[in-house]
Design a protein around this motif. Structure first.
Motif, PDB file in Angstrom:
ATOM      1  N   LEU A 153       0.847  -1.190   0.000  1.00 39.51           N
ATOM      2  CA  LEU A 153       0.000   0.000   0.000  1.00 39.51           C
ATOM      3  C   LEU A 153       0.883   1.242   0.000  1.00 39.51           C
ATOM      4  O   LEU A 153       1.922   1.259   0.648  1.00 39.51           O
ATOM      5  N   CYS A 190      -9.840   1.449   0.798  1.00 43.90           N
ATOM      6  CA  CYS A 190      -9.035   0.249   0.588  1.00 43.90           C
ATOM      7  C   CYS A 190      -9.708  -0.886   1.340  1.00 43.90           C
ATOM      8  O   CYS A 190      -9.827  -0.844   2.567  1.00 43.90           O
ATOM      9  N   ASP A 197      -8.768  -1.289  -3.967  1.00 41.26           N
ATOM     10  CA  ASP A 197      -8.173  -0.018  -3.561  1.00 41.26           C
ATOM     11  C   ASP A 197      -8.636   1.018  -4.571  1.00 41.26           C
ATOM     12  O   ASP A 197      -8.219   1.002  -5.711  1.00 41.26           O
TER      13      ASP A 197
END
Lengths: 450, 228
Positions: free
Chosen positions: B26, B212, B222
């Motif tokens: 991420l 997300c 996401d």
């Protein structure tokens, strides 16, 4: 702004940060009021008892020293060399021979001196006027009535009859002994003993006075007669077993012996050898000057034993206080685990968290110690003013303490402050263990706690 | 600003091995308003904890401001949390014996901020979160929403680069929850502070600019929901 540097971590710890931790710790004290109160009470009780017991023990020692000085040893003594080690056998062959020379030398130096002859003997009484026949082995002292009164407090302890007169076949016995023998002033007694040369000797004497001192050892074991009578019947030929000295003392038993040495030196009296003996007198022997501490070494050892016993009691009190505050802090830490987790998540260092709990625990200790100090002071005030009467308990108990039953405390600011500071520091320290336990857990684990 | 790469995390719950994260990657940029959503046990709190340096990954890497935090000492992680990260908890986690002001000021005091600056910054933030006049109240005298506002102020007072909020509205009614979200959004817009919050509440998801979704320790989706 004031900045403190932590030497261990190297981090700067600010005044504002410390103040915040202290404020937080102080506020947390009110968080669990009942628990804080119980712990504070336990610490206060422990500190007060500590102070009270220390006061009593100090009082016991002070009273013992005072009564030793007043009735047994005086401030110092001159004896034949080696006499003190053998004194329990009451040897008559280890003596100070030329008493006049020594006493004159001391009196010229304004030092009161009291010659004594100490010996063992059996005191025998018979039915009528006594209730029954009986005998008792006692320590006996021949004393110079006038000089003895300047050094010892025996004359002040007379409760019946009169003090001794030179040349008189009179004895002083204690009220304790008189009660057990059924004796009164004027009653006759027979004393059997041995002379200096080892021959049996019998003395017929009358009780002329009854005394009562605060020193039970003296009351239960000693009788007194004029020195010249003892000298004649024991064939001492002018020698004595000890010359006791009265000296200025800041506290009992703490006299400066230098003036004694100076006075003897001025008169040509050598402390390592006795003055020349007169015609027909005893053979010359060495004499020595004994301080109070030297004379009471065994008593001091017994007191040290008492100190050790006292220390055990204090240790138990300490353990009770530590267990109490440990429990309080353990509960506080466990109940606030999530809060601790939150503080760590926000970046509070472990040292800061430890400090906060140490402040909190020390705060409990400080309040407890302060209250304990006040309670202890009140207790010491009572003990110094009124004492505790142990006479009923001690009436028939053989003991080595020199006090007659009413024990008074003494003030000891140093002990009081030590107790209070010790309690606060100990309280602060015991917080470390439970905090350490929580700080070893993961932050996320702590945050999950409810 | 924050890069999470292939992060794995396992923990033991009783006698069960739980694979909380199974390779999560991420990237979080400055001034984002990001929601990590998912059902209970999906790994969102674990991910937040790892980003917030209160937990460490078993494998993979996390970088904050370009600096890797993997393998950092506990002391370094404390300093990162202290200086760069703010937290808002589901249960507010205010210190009950401190006032609203003291709860917020504490973070600054521990950082060595001068007293005058502490006062100025704390009062300003309390005003900003709508708690003027309530500085001296203890948490027990504040509503749930007000307590969470104090918690938001506490997280923001040290000017962190990111605020991590673990289900910040879970203990609030929907109206109060929305007002907290609005507050965080305003601050995000005004100050440019990055907000990352975990939730399983649809309203919170709807507020997020980027959502997300996490499921069984993996990122399921996401997406950018709306632009600033």
């Amino acid at each position: 702004m004031t900045v403190f540097k932590s030497s261990r971590t190297g981090h700067h710890r600010t005044y504002a940060g410390l103040r915040m931790l202290a404020v937080l710790a102080a506020k947390n004290l009110t968080r669990y009021r009942r628990r804080t109160l119980i712990t504070v009470s336990a610490i206060a009780f422990g500190v007060a008892i500590f102070i009270g017991m220390a006061s009593m023990l100090d009082g016991l020692i002070a009273e013992g020293d005072r009564n030793l000085v007043r009735y047994e040893t005086a401030s110092a003594a001159i004896t034949g060399t080696g006499y003190w080690d053998e004194r329990e056998q009451y040897p008559l062959d280890i003596t100070v021979a030329d008493v006049d020379a020594v006493v004159s030398a001391l009196e010229d130096g304004d030092i009161a001196a009291a010659p004594r002859v100490g010996f063992r003997g059996e005191l025998i009484v018979h039915y009528d006027p006594y209730p029954e026949d009986g005998s008792v082995h006692l320590n006996m002292y021949g004393i110079d009535p006038e000089r003895d009164a300047r050094v010892f407090h025996l004359a002040d302890a007379l409760i019946e009859g009169q003090f001794l007169d030179p040349g008189e076949h009179g004895i002083l016995i204690s009220a304790w002994l008189a009660e057990r023998l059924g004796a009164e002033v004027g009653y006759p007694v027979t004393i059997t003993t041995r002379t200096r040369d080892g021959f049996h000797q019998i003395l017929d004497m009358d009780i002329v006075g009854i005394y009562e001192t605060p020193n039970p050892t003296v009351d239960r074991s000693a009788i007194y007669m004029p020195l010249d009578i003892a000298d004649f019947y024991l064939e001492m030929r002018g020698a004595v077993t000890a010359i006791h000295l009265a000296l200025p003392e800041p506290v009992p038993g703490a006299a400066d012996l230098q003036p004694v040495r100076a006075a003897l030196e001025r008169a040509g009296v050598n402390l390592t050898e006795s003055p020349a003996a007169g015609d027909g007198g005893p053979q010359s022997s060495a004499i020595e000057l004994l301080s109070f501490d030297e004379m009471t070494a065994e008593f001091a050892a017994a007191m040290e034993l008492q100190d050790a016993a006292f220390a055990v009691v204090l240790l138990l009190l300490g353990v009770i206080a530590v267990v109490g505050i440990s429990n309080t802090m353990l509960m506080a830490v466990l109940e606030r685990e999530r809060e601790i987790g939150m503080m760590r998540a926000l970046g509070m260092r472990n040292g800061e968290i430890r400090s906060m709990f140490v402040f909190e625990s020390a705060g409990i200790g400080l309040i407890g110690a302060a209250i304990g100090l006040l309670l202890g002071a009140a207790l010491v005030w009572y003990l110094t003013a009124h004492g505790i009467d142990y006479s009923a308990v001690l009436a028939d108990v053989e003991m080595d303490f020199r006090f007659d039953g009413v024990l008074y405390g003494v003030w000891s600011p140093r002990t009081m402050i030590t107790a209070a500071v010790g309690a606060a520091v100990l309280a602060g320290a015991v917080a470390l263990l439970p905090v350490r336990r929580i700080l070893r857990r993961g932050i996320s684990d702590s945050l999950r706690q409810h | 600003m924050i890069t999470v790469t292939d992060v794995h995390k396992e923990y033991i719950d009783g006698e069960t091995h739980v694979r909380a994260l199974r390779g999560v990657s991420l990237e979080i940029d400055e001034a984002e308003f990001l929601s990590i959503a998912g059902p209970s046990g999906s790994g969102k709190t674990t991910l937040l904890n790892i980003i917030g340096c209160i937990d460490t990954a078993d494998s993979g890497s996390v970088e904050i401001d370009g600096a890797p935090v993997n393998g950092s000492s506990k002391r370094s992680l404390v300093e990162i949390r202290r200086a760069k990260i703010g937290f808002v908890f589901q249960n507010f986690n205010l210190i009950p014996v401190l006032t609203a002001y003291e709860n917020v000021a504490m973070a600054l005091a521990l950082m060595g901020t001068p007293e005058s600056e502490i006062r100025e910054r704390t009062m300003k933030l309390l005003r900003e979160v709508g708690l003027s006049g309530m500085e001296d109240r203890r948490p027990a005298k504040l509503s749930g929403g007000q307590q969470q506002r104090v918690a938001v102020a506490r997280a923001l007072v040290k000017d962190p680069i990111i605020v991590l909020a673990d289900e910040p509205t879970a203990n609030l009614d929907s109206e109060t929850g929305e007002s907290i979200l609005k507050l965080m959004e305003d601050i995000n817009r005004k100050r440019g502070t990055t907000f990352v919050f975990s939730t399983h509440d649809q309203m919170v998801m709807d507020y997020a600019y980027r959502l997300c979704r996490l499921h069984d320790g993996l990122i399921e989706s996401d997406e950018v929901r709306r632009s600033a």
